[in-house]
Design an enzyme around this catalytic site. Sequence first.
Site: not given
Length: 316
Positions: A97-98, A193, A219, A223, A225, A227
């Site tokens: 994610r980075q 969102k 998805d 992580d 949860a 969302t």
Amino acid sequence: MKNKITVFALSASQDLAKSIADKLGTELGKSKVHHFADGEILVEIGESVRGKDVYIVQSTSNPVTENLMEILVMTDALKRASAKEITAVIPYFGYARQDRKAKPRQPITSRLVADLLTVAGIDRVVTVDLHARQIQGFFGIPVDEMEALPLLYKYFKEKNIPDICVVSPDHGGATRARSLSEKLDCPIAIIDKRRPKPNVAEVMGIIGDVSDKNCILIDDMIDTAGTICAGAEILKQKGAKDVYIACTHGVLSGPAVERLSNCCAKEIVITDTIAIPQEKKFDKLVQVTVAELLAHTIENIENNLPVSDVFKQYDF
């Protein structure tokens, strides 16, 4: 082939590695991982790997940095033991994610991880559903990114659920949702969102009709949860019948298990790219294994065949 390769399991992926080795018709390589009191890691290899193709199976899930360091230390040991080629099978690629500088003076840590693996001596990486596909470009070595979507497709196709609608929890996952909807021959919807800060999301609305539909909310990872559970709730509010949550990587941090257990979804379908300990398992949880997918990938690599051919068995 079983005499030509050796599959090693590190701390985070013991069960998955064993399943992969079983499907390849070989035994797991002998090794020990030692974590010392001061945090140092030592990996000892208990058999000869000279001239062999070696596969290290390890997801860089929590604790992310320790699991990554195990791969690096194991790789160094294998290089010094004259392994012919070293492939890191990283079903869940941490730090993915980075992948960019979202703000000034931020690191691009997924590029750093790619450099660390390459400098350590990894010759190839096999992974499953990178959070951002452009991470492949951070490597100067071959990267085979496999998809878990065919496994999830097979699972839901066999359930034969009527009136299906595939739902993406955000715009970024629309391509994944569209691929699944095309195979299931059903409509697609997208949850609109915004994310004001990490691990916090606000649902604005839904693009598409979910009324009287059995929705598959898909998805790449779950992580905390928050969302995905909020998405399931809004689908029910908009008239959806049953909601199924599906993802590749069950990170399941913090309150995730409690949220998923109490949410309105009928099932939570997750692959085993990340080992889920017994205390995090709950009644709604269904696990789909990626062992066969990864075993066939290794077979094709060893036989110099396209890894894309692996998906043909899933009609995908």
